[in-house]
Design a protein around this motif. Structure first.
Motif, PDB file in Angstrom:
ATOM      1  N   LEU A   1       0.847  -1.195   0.000  1.00 25.28           N
ATOM      2  CA  LEU A   1       0.000   0.000   0.000  1.00 25.28           C
ATOM      3  C   LEU A   1       0.886   1.250   0.000  1.00 25.28           C
ATOM      4  O   LEU A   1       1.851   1.326   0.750  1.00 25.28           O
ATOM      5  N   GLN A   2       0.563   2.181  -0.858  1.00 30.08           N
ATOM      6  CA  GLN A   2       1.395   3.377  -0.993  1.00 30.08           C
ATOM      7  C   GLN A   2       0.998   4.450   0.016  1.00 30.08           C
ATOM      8  O   GLN A   2       1.832   5.228   0.446  1.00 30.08           O
ATOM      9  N   GLU A   3      -0.262   4.492   0.353  1.00 33.31           N
ATOM     10  CA  GLU A   3      -0.740   5.547   1.259  1.00 33.31           C
ATOM     11  C   GLU A   3      -1.538   4.943   2.392  1.00 33.31           C
ATOM     12  O   GLU A   3      -2.211   3.928   2.202  1.00 33.31           O
ATOM     13  N   ALA A   4      -1.462   5.610   3.544  1.00 33.15           N
ATOM     14  CA  ALA A   4      -2.266   5.147   4.677  1.00 33.15           C
ATOM     15  C   ALA A   4      -3.746   5.377   4.348  1.00 33.15           C
ATOM     16  O   ALA A   4      -4.098   6.384   3.722  1.00 33.15           O
ATOM     17  N   ILE A   5      -4.592   4.440   4.728  1.00 35.44           N
ATOM     18  CA  ILE A   5      -6.038   4.602   4.514  1.00 35.44           C
ATOM     19  C   ILE A   5      -6.581   5.383   5.714  1.00 35.44           C
ATOM     20  O   ILE A   5      -6.365   4.981   6.861  1.00 35.44           O
ATOM     21  N   PRO A   6      -7.257   6.506   5.478  1.00 37.94           N
ATOM     22  CA  PRO A   6      -7.770   7.269   6.629  1.00 37.94           C
ATOM     23  C   PRO A   6      -8.906   6.519   7.316  1.00 37.94           C
ATOM     24  O   PRO A   6      -9.436   5.552   6.765  1.00 37.94           O
ATOM     25  N   ALA A   7      -9.266   6.980   8.519  1.00 34.22           N
ATOM     26  CA  ALA A   7     -10.381   6.349   9.237  1.00 34.22           C
ATOM     27  C   ALA A   7     -11.668   6.552   8.438  1.00 34.22           C
ATOM     28  O   ALA A   7     -11.987   7.674   8.033  1.00 34.22           O
ATOM     29  N   ILE A   8     -12.364   5.470   8.174  1.00 33.79           N
ATOM     30  CA  ILE A   8     -13.628   5.527   7.425  1.00 33.79           C
ATOM     31  C   ILE A   8     -14.694   4.817   8.264  1.00 33.79           C
ATOM     32  O   ILE A   8     -14.532   3.647   8.615  1.00 33.79           O
ATOM     33  N   GLY A   9     -15.753   5.529   8.571  1.00 34.34           N
ATOM     34  CA  GLY A   9     -16.849   4.915   9.311  1.00 34.34           C
ATOM     35  C   GLY A   9     -17.796   4.201   8.357  1.00 34.34           C
ATOM     36  O   GLY A   9     -17.724   4.375   7.141  1.00 34.34           O
ATOM     37  N   CYS A  10     -18.664   3.378   8.912  1.00 34.66           N
ATOM     38  CA  CYS A  10     -19.672   2.695   8.086  1.00 34.66           C
ATOM     39  C   CYS A  10     -21.062   3.025   8.608  1.00 34.66           C
ATOM     40  O   CYS A  10     -21.254   3.183   9.815  1.00 34.66           O
ATOM     41  N   PHE A  11     -21.997   3.113   7.676  1.00 41.47           N
ATOM     42  CA  PHE A  11     -23.384   3.322   8.111  1.00 41.47           C
ATOM     43  C   PHE A  11     -24.331   2.521   7.236  1.00 41.47           C
ATOM     44  O   PHE A  11     -23.990   2.095   6.131  1.00 41.47           O
ATOM     45  N   THR A  12     -25.520   2.328   7.778  1.00 40.05           N
ATOM     46  CA  THR A  12     -26.574   1.651   7.025  1.00 40.05           C
ATOM     47  C   THR A  12     -27.928   2.111   7.578  1.00 40.05           C
ATOM     48  O   THR A  12     -27.991   2.705   8.657  1.00 40.05           O
ATOM     49  N   LEU A  13     -28.984   1.865   6.835  1.00 35.52           N
ATOM     50  CA  LEU A  13     -30.328   2.130   7.349  1.00 35.52           C
ATOM     51  C   LEU A  13     -31.009   0.796   7.640  1.00 35.52           C
ATOM     52  O   LEU A  13     -30.950  -0.130   6.828  1.00 35.52           O
ATOM     53  N   LEU A  14     -31.658   0.725   8.793  1.00 34.34           N
ATOM     54  CA  LEU A  14     -32.429  -0.484   9.119  1.00 34.34           C
ATOM     55  C   LEU A  14     -33.865  -0.336   8.644  1.00 34.34           C
ATOM     56  O   LEU A  14     -34.554  -1.311   8.386  1.00 34.34           O
ATOM     57  N   ASP A  15     -34.326   0.891   8.597  1.00 30.23           N
ATOM     58  CA  ASP A  15     -35.619   1.213   8.009  1.00 30.23           C
ATOM     59  C   ASP A  15     -35.569   2.690   7.643  1.00 30.23           C
ATOM     60  O   ASP A  15     -34.515   3.326   7.773  1.00 30.23           O
ATOM     61  N   LYS A  16     -36.690   3.215   7.210  1.00 23.73           N
ATOM     62  CA  LYS A  16     -36.723   4.597   6.706  1.00 23.73           C
ATOM     63  C   LYS A  16     -36.173   5.618   7.708  1.00 23.73           C
ATOM     64  O   LYS A  16     -35.591   6.629   7.336  1.00 23.73           O
ATOM     65  N   ASN A  17     -36.341   5.321   8.984  1.00 21.24           N
ATOM     66  CA  ASN A  17     -35.971   6.302  10.008  1.00 21.24           C
ATOM     67  C   ASN A  17     -34.938   5.796  11.020  1.00 21.24           C
ATOM     68  O   ASN A  17     -34.745   6.414  12.059  1.00 21.24           O
TER      69      ASN A  17
END
Ligand SMILES: C[S@@+](CC[C@H](N)C(=O)[O-])C[C@H]1O[C@@H](n2cnc3c(N)ncnc32)[C@H](O)[C@@H]1O
Length: 315
Positions: A111-127
């Motif tokens: 790997l040439q560059e460090a991968i920055p912190a990346i969060g993850c998200f998802t929706l379980l329903d519309k709200n």
């Protein structure tokens, strides 16, 4: 879906499963609150988890009313966000579109560059938004998107070693010594050669001739089990093993190498047989200082690291 089901549950971690090993992940965890597709919700933060692609370590499950509200919540919690699409995909994509563009997620090796912190998200329903700014692995789905080398390696096994080294952030230095057990046709030997190590490849079957001819590659055509680690005059920097054999033999070989004190780093593939025997795997997990992980590029296998790279620690 299950906002109400999750409302009263204590969720301290969400595990992303490899769909082919979802059962193993649940068996390993034991304490599972809910499974939604490949997301496994649990009260447990299991430090030695093997079968997770990734772990969302600070999961938040919140209700939101508008796209702008969800965006605001995410922006306040972190800089980069990766959408794990589950439900309400169109709405999820609208939220995603309002967030900062992700950095490039395809990589050359090393790997040439460090991968920055990346969060993850998802929706379980519309709200209902689920997100975690803190995760275990660097890559959002726990898999490095390598730009493959379709010309030089003799097979695709090199990808396993690329992943193991990148994941652990452990790279051999030029001039290090390496022993590659079960080396043929030579994918791992090729990787170590490109990193400048002096490799002895060991296999009962021949190496592919063009790998055998590379500088700094020596080949021993014999069984990996005929080498007694205790007999070595000098320690080896890297002992790698991808021998196709029963886990019990791999375990014995690992213990011989560790007890000999003649290997600075071990990376061994554990070849699982038929239905995964979690009890057998637990034996490997109990080796002090070691770590067992099912890599993205592992098929019905797991990879044993010794010593455990700090990058692989959870939490
Ligand atoms: C999955 S392949 C290894 C692929 C290799 N890592 C690569 O990157 O090309 C498994 C290898 O284990 C070897 N093998 C099986 N039993 C062995 C033994 N007792 N000693 C050495 N090699 C063995 C097989 O000949 C085969 O080449």
């Amino acid at each position: 879906m299950p906002k109400t089901m999750l409302a009263n549950a204590t969720i301290n971690a969400i595990y992303l499963a490899d769909p082919t090993h979802l059962t193993e992940l649940c068996d390993e965890l034991g304490d599972v609150s809910h499974v939604i597709e490949n997301l496994v919700f649990s009260p447990m933060v299991k430090q030695d988890i093997c079968f997770a692609r990734d772990v969302w370590l600070e999961p938040q499950i919140v209700t939101f009313n508008s796209i702008s509200e969800a965006v605001k919540l995410l922006r306040a919690a972190g800089k980069y966000w990766y959408l794990y699409p589950l439900e309400n995909i169109r709405r999820s994509r609208l939220i995603e579109a309002e967030l900062r563009n992700l950095p490039l997620l395809t990589h050359t090796f090393p790997l040439q560059e460090a991968i920055p912190a990346i969060g993850c998200f998802t929706l379980l329903d519309k709200n209902t938004l689920v997100y975690s700014a803190k995760r275990w692995k660097k890559a959002p789905l726990g898999d490095f998107q390598f730009i493959e080398d379709k010309t030089n390696p003799p097979n695709r096994a090199y990808l396993k070693l690329w992943e193991a080294l990148s994941l652990g952030d452990i790279y051999p230095s030029a001039g290090d010594t390496a022993l590659d057990l079960g080396a043929s046709p030579g994918g791992w030997t090729y990787v170590m050669q490109t990193l400048g190590t002096k490799i002895t490849a060991v296999d009962k079957a021949p190496l592919e001739p063009r790998i055998a001819k590379l500088p700094n590659v020596t080949f021993l055509q014999q069984s990996a089990f005929a080498l007694n680690p205790a007999d070595l005059k000098h320690p080896v920097d890297w002992v790698l093993c991808d021998v196709a054999c029963y886990p019990e033999r791999t375990y014995e070989l690992i213990m011989q190498w560790i007890n000999s004190g003649n290997a600075k780093h071990l990376i061994f593939t554990i070849k699982l047989q038929g239905k995964t025997d979690i009890a057998t795997l637990e034996k490997f997990k109990k080796i002090p200082g070691g770590r067992v992980i099912h890599l993205f590029y592992n098929k019905h296998e797991a990879t044993f690291f010794y010593p455990e790279p700090t990058q692989l620690q959870i939490g």
